[in-house]
Scaffold this active site. Structure first.
Site, PDB file in Angstrom:
ATOM      1  N   ALA A  10       0.754  -1.027  -0.024  1.00 40.86           N
ATOM      2  CA  ALA A  10      -0.227  -0.321   0.029  1.00 40.86           C
ATOM      3  C   ALA A  10       0.954   0.932  -0.125  1.00 40.86           C
ATOM      4  O   ALA A  10       0.652   1.794   1.410  1.00 40.86           O
ATOM      5  CB  ALA A  10      -1.113  -0.290   1.225  1.00 40.86           C
ATOM      6  N   ILE A  11       1.050   1.245  -0.810  1.00 37.76           N
ATOM      7  CA  ILE A  11       2.584   2.300  -1.460  1.00 37.76           C
ATOM      8  C   ILE A  11       1.372   3.596  -1.808  1.00 37.76           C
ATOM      9  O   ILE A  11       2.125   4.703  -0.453  1.00 37.76           O
ATOM     10  CB  ILE A  11       3.097   2.404  -2.137  1.00 37.76           C
ATOM     11  N   CYS A  59      -5.722   0.810  -8.663  1.00 33.44           N
ATOM     12  CA  CYS A  59      -5.131   1.009  -7.171  1.00 33.44           C
ATOM     13  C   CYS A  59      -6.118   1.030  -6.500  1.00 33.44           C
ATOM     14  O   CYS A  59      -6.340   2.003  -6.486  1.00 33.44           O
ATOM     15  CB  CYS A  59      -3.677   2.119  -7.005  1.00 33.44           C
ATOM     16  N   LYS A 115      -5.758  -0.245 -17.292  1.00 33.79           N
ATOM     17  CA  LYS A 115      -5.065  -1.146 -16.609  1.00 33.79           C
ATOM     18  C   LYS A 115      -6.539  -1.708 -15.622  1.00 33.79           C
ATOM     19  O   LYS A 115      -7.210  -1.027 -14.643  1.00 33.79           O
ATOM     20  CB  LYS A 115      -3.602  -0.973 -15.485  1.00 33.79           C
ATOM     21  N   ASN A 140      -3.763  -5.486 -12.018  1.00 28.51           N
ATOM     22  CA  ASN A 140      -3.780  -4.962 -11.191  1.00 28.51           C
ATOM     23  C   ASN A 140      -3.768  -5.656 -10.019  1.00 28.51           C
ATOM     24  O   ASN A 140      -4.671  -7.258  -9.846  1.00 28.51           O
ATOM     25  CB  ASN A 140      -4.141  -4.206 -10.530  1.00 28.51           C
ATOM     26  N   GLY A 143       2.147 -12.111 -10.852  1.00 25.61           N
ATOM     27  CA  GLY A 143       2.917 -13.508 -10.313  1.00 25.61           C
ATOM     28  C   GLY A 143       4.020 -14.503 -11.177  1.00 25.61           C
ATOM     29  O   GLY A 143       4.358 -15.477 -10.900  1.00 25.61           O
TER      30      GLY A 143
HETATM   31  C1  LIG Z   1       5.029  -1.996  -4.396  1.00 23.26           C
HETATM   32  C2  LIG Z   1       4.246  -2.186  -5.269  1.00 23.26           C
HETATM   33  C3  LIG Z   1       3.839  -1.226  -6.639  1.00 23.26           C
HETATM   34  C4  LIG Z   1       2.681  -0.515  -7.340  1.00 23.26           C
HETATM   35  N1  LIG Z   1       2.346  -0.285  -7.827  1.00 23.26           N
HETATM   36  C5  LIG Z   1       1.815   0.447  -9.056  1.00 23.26           C
HETATM   37  C6  LIG Z   1       1.385   1.969  -9.545  1.00 23.26           C
HETATM   38  O1  LIG Z   1       1.599   2.878  -9.343  1.00 23.26           O
HETATM   39  N2  LIG Z   1       0.582   1.272 -10.618  1.00 23.26           N
HETATM   40  C7  LIG Z   1      -0.113   0.004 -11.471  1.00 23.26           C
HETATM   41  O2  LIG Z   1      -0.917   0.676 -11.849  1.00 23.26           O
HETATM   42  N3  LIG Z   1       0.565  -1.259 -10.870  1.00 23.26           N
HETATM   43  C8  LIG Z   1       1.267  -0.928  -9.590  1.00 23.26           C
HETATM   44  N4  LIG Z   1       1.392  -2.549  -9.083  1.00 23.26           N
HETATM   45  C9  LIG Z   1       0.727  -3.616  -9.337  1.00 23.26           C
HETATM   46  C10 LIG Z   1       1.794  -4.005 -10.597  1.00 23.26           C
HETATM   47  O3  LIG Z   1       2.109  -3.274 -11.431  1.00 23.26           O
HETATM   48  C11 LIG Z   1       1.428  -5.650 -10.654  1.00 23.26           C
HETATM   49  O4  LIG Z   1       0.250  -5.843 -12.094  1.00 23.26           O
HETATM   50  C12 LIG Z   1       0.780  -6.406  -9.688  1.00 23.26           C
HETATM   51  O5  LIG Z   1       1.762  -6.562  -9.270  1.00 23.26           O
HETATM   52  C13 LIG Z   1       1.228  -7.880 -10.073  1.00 23.26           C
HETATM   53  O6  LIG Z   1       1.987  -8.222 -10.578  1.00 23.26           O
HETATM   54  P1  LIG Z   1       2.866  -9.150  -9.967  1.00 23.26           P
HETATM   55  O7  LIG Z   1       2.478 -10.319  -8.875  1.00 23.26           O
HETATM   56  O8  LIG Z   1       4.052  -9.355 -11.513  1.00 23.26           O
HETATM   57  O9  LIG Z   1       3.699  -7.795  -8.811  1.00 23.26           O
HETATM   58  C14 LIG Z   1       2.449  -2.868  -7.696  1.00 23.26           C
HETATM   59  C15 LIG Z   1       2.593  -3.032  -7.445  1.00 23.26           C
HETATM   60  C16 LIG Z   1       3.796  -3.645  -6.021  1.00 23.26           C
HETATM   61  C17 LIG Z   1       3.997  -4.797  -5.868  1.00 23.26           C
END
Ligand SMILES: Cc1cc2nc3c(=O)[nH]c(=O)nc-3n(C[C@H](O)[C@H](O)[C@H](O)COP(=O)(O)O)c2cc1C
Ligand SMILES: Cc1cc2nc3c(=O)[nH]c(=O)nc-3n(C[C@H](O)[C@H](O)[C@H](O)COP(=O)(O)OP(=O)(O)OC[C@H]3O[C@@H](n4cnc5c(N)ncnc54)[C@H](O)[C@@H]3O)c2cc1C
Ligand SMILES: Cc1cc2nc3c(=O)[nH]c(=O)nc-3n(C[C@H](O)[C@H](O)[C@H](O)COP(=O)(O)OP(=O)(O)OC[C@H]3O[C@@H](n4cnc5c(N)ncnc54)[C@H](O)[C@@H]3O)c2cc1C
Ligand SMILES: Cc1cc2nc3c(=O)[nH]c(=O)nc-3n(C[C@H](O)[C@H](O)[C@H](O)COP(=O)(O)O)c2cc1C
Ligand code: FES
Ligand code: FES
Lengths: 252, 310, 310, 252
Positions: free
Chosen positions: B69-70, B127, B162, B189, B241
């Site tokens: 939860a940035i 988000c 997205k 997302n 993932g």
């Molecule tokens: C720390 C973190 C910050 C993220 N910030 C954003 C963001 O700013 N905008 C967005 O569309 N998705 C954001 N995401 C989501 C990722 O882009 C992605 O959709 C999601 O993590 C699933 O992919 P993964 O399982 O490979 O992490 C964030 C994910 C993480 C873990």
């Protein structure tokens, strides 16, 4: 910074739930300052664990970590044996900036598992001829470690929560009697302790080393921010820190 | 082997890019490998003005994943254009800007500005970590269509929407943004989740809830892409993932045209490059001779009998 | 330590029970330990007549979890009453019957019959693995309320409605079944997912999609229970990825009154018993002296400062 | 059936991607018939892996498994070393019902990694004085294993997909020339092979051992069903099988 599969040379329990881990690998060469950390990947866990560099030796390519078992990840880490490999990312962050620190008499204040990065710092300062006074706080005698080592660098005050070693109380307790004996302080420990120390010593130059839960550990995810009193408004602990000048961050 | 993929606005030398928010604006990862190896770079979310994000802790670990939860911390669109985009522009790599906001107006303003400097927009209506805006747009088809239409007309480049996985009917969402003029989809997302620390008796993340990412969510994302592929005609950037070249194949077979890698960059900062390097031999292992043959492969009715036995 | 929990129709000696579909009708697990150790037993789903379920493969492994699409295979309610319930009745353990169906009529018939022989009904409106019925009821609040009301009036015992996590708004679903007369909630069923085998290029599960369970989904279930606890007044049986006594505490803190353990029984057939045995010392470790003090603990605003440091 | 942490006594590669694993523990005592299986939990994987019991010795409390690396789980298993522990659930299922089988001349037909359970069976039948003919199929010479062992029990026919060992072709190929030389057949391998064999030998009593993806492995989850031609309509492979009389199940 690099990612390396390092070899475990030594792995030993040194106090209650506290372990010493010595690793060998090339990334030791890149360590710049005491207070930097490595980021460990433990099998079966999704996020890396940040652990401070407690000591290092570039000639032998070894780095020493001291860690405490606090959860599942560190518990699993204890099961790794000498000879096995560990996936390490590092060295990370900005440590105590040895080149720019101007101190003749340093006060080191460490709480529990915040002590390890201060060991490497004290060793360097001591080698540079700086006078060192250390205040080390532990929960109890069973948790104490590195006390003999710090005594080699100078006077050491110990506090424990239960009085089983040194005096009963907090690391801030001896500060009044130490007034005037140091020109700079260096501290690492739980955030409430850092806050207490920096408020108490607000008129003295100080460096504090912070902890926060991390995602990337390299500055890309903004998980580890701390408020700063300037226009930028924040610092990332993993890359702008973990060591900050006391006035650089707002502790809460 | 030719790994290239062509999508609206994006001519990718390979289908692998880092996901938004997991790669900053690229600088930190440039110390590990040449960013030109990437298919594209998706930047961290941009908002109208600077945001400081949520209180810490902002991340928590989960089984095969993590919560975050940035809170959209970022320096604001203007500073991103002046201080961050140039570093990426110096490299031969397509840039996708992730656009966030609290109001339709904010989305439109940010898009108008940043779309002059990038190759595509990823419209972040999903988000889950900000109090206003963000996820409401992503869970209501009418609102999603509305913001999409406005952003599309404000943008100088193709818009990929997205999608949030936190919905009952992902197909309805995809169709809504398709008819609103989206050029593509980005799926998915994070799923909203929570972890509670038994010691403090409170949620680990200061914000309470966070977005679940990582290997844990892959089956959900794969399912949603498989559904949406059958129902809409838009290209899909798949994510959730991904940790290996096999995972990339799984996404492409489900119907993704390209993929993004998020949290796995935290485990291994070399992950994108390593997967790109492994792709040719992985494709070959499964009998493919180009990326295009993989995309949507799970939907082909003909039984590739000769492949059924391993 | 006293582990007992009292819920409508259920006087539980401890808050731990096996989840529906993961424990059959108890016989197989009785070889490992005495079923009387359990808080209760939730039986496999019962339908109006015998069902043979889906084609195989019916399960697939995922990161920290699994997919299943059993398809409600069961011998039908009459045979369950004659052949399965008596074995459980011989033991001092409350029995919960999981009721499934394709139509409201089927739900009502099954409930009418089986509720004479058990202590509570778990109304399964959330099975994602059957073509008709099941999940539609679980993703549409109006349908959910309708089937709940009918089943409640057909039942001789309290009805716990098992919610599907595959929805945009879990609170809306919980409120709908609350006003329809449910005595409690069971949260949550599986998330719909898919895995594709790159060798065969097809979904691993013959049914295509399956339900995701296991540790991977725990943060999602915890979040939903945390949300629903604040919005409705019903007791909650929490489930999803429980593998340890710490996990049980996490669920209770979020707002569950009792918990069910599903897929973890496959990893370790002793898991329910082991967790029950560990509960007293785990409660003590975190400073609790009874189960009731834990339930909903994450919602108490007072900061237990003395607990904040570990 | 029980769950036990068994000790690895021996772990060795015996053919291409094929390993022999010898485990020691108390659950060996509970093995009733050849053809039963154990269910292995491999660190980091959610579901257990079913592996047939290829041999066992109650006096020494050991069980021998032969497994082929087919995916990530079996690959991770290869990394386990002698002396380490393995979480084993078993023995599971119904094997070849030695007490009720009436055979003087047995035909054993095994395909690839379906061969291990047939080894234990053949050993028992051989000890009982039964005449044994074996047909073993492999992808190629590099994949072959247990051939010498089966030769101790009687005549062995080998087929390989590429002809690098024995004759080129399928295990069904030698069946016509073997007609009349056996009274019962026993087979294990991929389902299409089982189907071909049982159709070909439909007028002869036969036992087949089946595979399916499993959840619980103990009969509780209904993941592993196979159609049966009777009123019940199904069998669970993990507890009603994995060994069935050929007419008991409908192969597809
Ligand atoms: C720390 C973190 C910050 C993220 N910030 C954003 C963001 O700013 N905008 C967005 O569309 N998705 C954001 N995401 C989501 C990722 O882009 C992605 O959709 C999601 O993590 C699933 O992919 P993964 O399982 O490979 O992490 C964030 C994910 C993480 C873990
Ligand atoms: C810069 C820095 C240096 C550190 N140096 C040391 C050291 O030298 N020795 C030592 O014992 N510990 C040190 N820590 C703390 C150490 O990282 C945590 O104790 C450890 O991550 C806990 O992991 P776990 O798996 O046991 O706990 P879990 O609670 O299971 O961990 C779950 C998640 O939370 C994170 N986490 C939990 N507690 C902390 C914490 N206090 N700080 C950061 N992340 C946390 C973990 O990294 C992991 O991602 C340091 C932390 C930081 C940020
Ligand atoms: C009763 C029985 C006896 C078996 N005996 C042996 C044996 O003696 N030697 C041997 O090498 N193999 C045997 N197998 C097959 C073995 O279980 C699989 O090869 C193994 O599970 C594959 O695991 P993996 O992690 O390598 O593959 P992955 O594909 O990564 O496995 C993913 C999941 O699918 C399951 N799975 C994949 N293939 C199979 C399969 N063919 N059968 C059942 N589940 C599968 C796995 O168990 C796991 O849950 C047997 C299977 C059964 C059902
Ligand atoms: C193999 C399998 C079969 C299931 N069958 C049923 C069922 O018949 N009825 C039901 O309500 N839930 C069923 N479920 C869902 C579980 O009861 C539980 O809600 C879910 O698995 C989440 O818990 P877990 O993560 O502990 O497994 C099944 C789950 C699995 C894995
Ligand atoms: S942990 Fe990612 S920026 Fe510090
Ligand atoms: S694997 Fe569960 S019934 Fe066979």
């Amino acid at each position: 910074m690099n990612r390396e599969s390092m070899t475990i040379l030594h792995h030993e329990r040194i106090a209650k739930d506290t372990y010493q881990l010595v690793l060998k690998g090339k990334l030791v060469d890149q360590i710049e300052d005491p207070g930097q950390f490595v980021h460990l990947l433990i099998d079966g866990f999704y996020l890396r664990r940040p652990v401070s560099i407690a000591d290092y030796d570039k000639s032998s390519g070894t780095v020493t970590l001291l860690y405490k078992v606090l959860g599942e990840g560190t518990k699993a880490l204890t099961r790794k044996s000498v000879g096995e490999q560990l996936d390490v990312l590092g060295p990370g962050g900005q440590g105590f900036p040895l080149k720019s620190i101007q101190t003749q008499r340093a006060l080191i204040i460490g709480g529990g598992i915040g002590i390890p990065p201060l060991y490497s710092l004290a060793k360097h300062l001591h080698n540079q001829g700086v006078t060192i006074i250390s205040v080390l706080g532990f929960q109890s005698m069973d948790d104490a470690f590195l006390v003999d080592e710090f005594e080699k660098f100078g006077e050491v005050y110990i506090t424990t929560d239960d009085g089983s070693l040194g005096r009963k109380g907090l690391v801030t307790d001896p500060l009044s009697e130490l007034e005037g004996t140091f020109d700079t302080y260096f501290t690492c420990g739980p955030t409430p302790m850092l806050k207490a120390v920096s408020e108490r010593l607000s008129d003295i130059p100080g460096y504090i080393s912070m902890e926060e839960r991390m995602g990337c550990g390299i500055g890309a995810c903004f998980a580890c921010v701390v408020e700063s009193p300037d226009k930028k408004g924040y610092r990332r602990i993993c890359c702008d820190g973990p060591v900050f000048r006391s006035e650089e961050v707002v502790l809460s | 082997m030719n790994l290239s993929v062509n999508l609206p606005g994006l001519s990718l030398k390979n289908p692998v890019m880092p996901a938004s928010g997991c790669f900053g604006f690229g600088k930190e990862f440039a110390q590990f490998y040449d960013l030109e190896e990437l298919g594209a770079v998706i930047m961290k979310a941009a908002t109208g003005s600077q945001r400081f994000g949520n209180a810490t802790p902002r991340v928590a670990e989960t089984a095969s994943g993590m919560l975050n939860a940035i809170g959209l911390q970022n320096p604001g669109v203007d500073q991103i254009i002046t201080d961050e985009v140039p570093f990426l522009k110096e490299r031969q790599v397509p840039i996708i800007a992730n656009v966030a906001g609290s109001t339709v107006e904010e989305y439109v303003t940010v898009t108008g500005k940043i779309s002059e400097h990038v190759d595509a927009i990823e419209l972040n209506i999903s988000c889950p970590n900000v109090k206003e805006g963000g996820v409401q747009f992503g869970t209501d088809a009418t609102l999603a269509a509305e913001v999409t239409a406005e952003v599309v007309s404000a943008s100088h480049v193709p818009v990929y929407v997205k999608l949030s996985p936190n919905v009952t009917d992902i197909v309805e969402m995809a169709q809504a943004v398709e008819s609103a003029g989206a050029s593509g989809l980005s799926m998915v997302n994070t799923l909203t989740g929570m972890r509670i620390n038994p010691k403090t008796r409170k949620p680990i993340i200061a914000n309470g809830t966070g977005g679940l990412s990582g290997a844990a969510i892959k089956p959900i994302s794969i399912r949603m892409i498989h559904q949406v592929y059958q129902a809409v005609d838009l290209p899909i950037i798949g994510m959730g993932g991904i940790e290996s070249a096999d995972d990339v194949i799984e996404y492409l077979l489900a119907g993704a045209n390209a993929v993004a890698i998020g949290s796995a960059n935290f485990k291994n900062p070399f992950i994108c490059k390593e997967i790109i390097d492994e792709l040719p031999e992985t494709l070959e292992k499964y009998g493919f001779s180009k990326i295009d043959d993989v995309i949507g492969g799970a939907h082909i009715e003909k039984d590739p009998t000769h492949l059924l036995r391993s």
